[in-house]
Design an enzyme around this catalytic site. Structure first.
Site, PDB file in Angstrom:
ATOM      1  N   ARG A 236     175.072  22.260   6.886  1.00  0.00           N
ATOM      2  CA  ARG A 236     173.658  22.344   7.225  1.00  0.00           C
ATOM      3  C   ARG A 236     173.558  22.323   8.755  1.00  0.00           C
ATOM      4  NH1 ARG A 236     172.735  23.838   2.835  1.00  0.00           N
ATOM      5  NH2 ARG A 236     171.377  22.913   1.270  1.00  0.00           N
ATOM      6  N   GLU A 265     166.248  27.817  10.606  1.00  0.00           N
ATOM      7  CA  GLU A 265     166.570  29.110   9.982  1.00  0.00           C
ATOM      8  C   GLU A 265     165.287  29.721   9.416  1.00  0.00           C
ATOM      9  OE1 GLU A 265     169.393  28.139   6.943  1.00  0.00           O
ATOM     10  OE2 GLU A 265     170.806  27.311   8.378  1.00  0.00           O
ATOM     11  N   HIS A 283     173.332  32.006   6.768  1.00  0.00           N
ATOM     12  CA  HIS A 283     173.313  31.009   5.675  1.00  0.00           C
ATOM     13  C   HIS A 283     173.594  31.704   4.333  1.00  0.00           C
ATOM     14  CE1 HIS A 283     171.528  26.989   4.078  1.00  0.00           C
ATOM     15  NE2 HIS A 283     172.464  27.469   3.266  1.00  0.00           N
TER      16      HIS A 283
END
Ligand code: 8YV
Length: 317
Positions: A236, A265, A283
């Protein structure tokens, strides 16, 4: 099969792939939050009916959303990380939570290894070198050898263990950082992240997100990694002090970084895109069709189990 007047009402903060949306739509009365022009008004209008949230890892469900839904019984998360879900609020109200563990271990591990290779062997830069025609002017600058190094894995759960298994084929020396040493692992254990960063050439981060790990890869850890050290983050964005990382990358305090995750993000800090010593990824650790299909199926099995009054298939403790 289509949803009927008695189908349970499920709130979706964001969409799933169409192969999941079709069966979800057939079984539940879906409330598509991402399509609502006024989020709050939409939630207020449907709150009395909503019994479950089907969310995604990065969208989670915060305390405010949970508090706004008095009939909420279940939060089903498409993703293994539940750091975006206020678990304390769920516990306080007896709301069940499920996630999608295990089915994504292999993909995230593959990406961690792929990013390590891409970073040190400069694979994306090589592609650009060929496409641009620069090759005709001379050879590509030399890169860094991957095999034979020391690789430290921060977080040695199911995905961390899979990364170690993958890397065992690369003739590297492996270490891991975790609270307790694993009796089933031959690799070197570190109880201090800074000590492991000092020892390793590549630091791969696969710690769970959340308050306990916020900014754990801080300026001290990056200093210990040093100008010849590399960072790979597939966990993360919150696990890294991003300000300290950007500074270390800009001043060559570390050699480089491969990042699948960021703060904010998908609108990440534009300073990353200006750097030549990074590999950036959107991601996408679990982003293969096979794994995403398995994740969607697991979300649906948890919803089905819940509404059938059965134990969840993959409950979050
Ligand atoms: C996904 C994830 O990116 O599993 C997690 O925790 O972060 C991911 O697999 C996400 O949940 C998909 O939307």
């Amino acid at each position: 099969m289509t949803a009927t007047a008695t189908s349970p009402h499920v709130l979706m903060p964001g969409t799933y792939p169409e192969w999941d949306m079709a069966p979800m739509q057939a079984a539940y009365t879906l409330h598509r939050l991402w399509e609502a022009p006024d989020r709050q008004a939409f939630i207020a209008a449907h709150a009395p009916d909503i019994r479950a949230i089907a969310t995604r890892g990065e969208l989670g469900a915060n305390a405010e959303l949970i508090a706004a839904l008095p009939k909420l019984e279940l939060i089903a998360c498409y993703g293994v990380g539940t750091d975006g879900i206020d678990l304390a609020a769920c516990r306080a109200r007896g709301i069940r939570v499920s996630n999608t563990p295990d089915v994504l271990n292999g993909d995230v591990a593959d990406l961690a290894v792929g990013l390590t290779l891409a970073l040190q062997r400069r694979i994306a830069a090589g592609d650009q070198f060929v496409r641009s025609g620069a090759w005709a002017q001379g050879g590509m600058p030399l890169t860094t050898r991957v095999f034979g190094q020391r690789i430290g894995i921060a977080g040695f759960g199911r995905i961390g263990g899979t990364i170690a298994r993958r890397l065992s084929g690369f003739d590297v020396e492996l270490g891991y950082f975790s609270r307790t040493a694993r009796t089933d692992s031959p690799h070197r254990h570190f109880a201090s992240l800074t000590a492991m960063a000092d020892w390793c050439d590549v630091l791969i981060v696969i710690l769970p997100g959340g308050e306990a790990t916020r900014g754990i890869v801080n300026a001290d850890v990056l200093r210990a990694l040093g100008p010849k050290g590399w960072l790979v983050n597939v966990s993360r964005g919150t696990t890294v002090d991003e300000g300290a990382l950007l500074q270390a990358l800009e001043t060559r305090g570390i050699a480089g970084a491969a990042l699948d995750v960021f703060l904010n993000e998908p609108r990440i800090d534009p300073r990353f895109a200006a750097l030549g010593n990074v590999v950036l990824h959107p991601h996408h650790g679990s982003g293969t069709e096979q794994t995403r299909r398995a994740m969607g199926e697991l979300v649906r099995r948890n919803l089905e189990a819940h509404f059938a009054g059965q134990p969840l298939v993959t409950p979050v403790a």
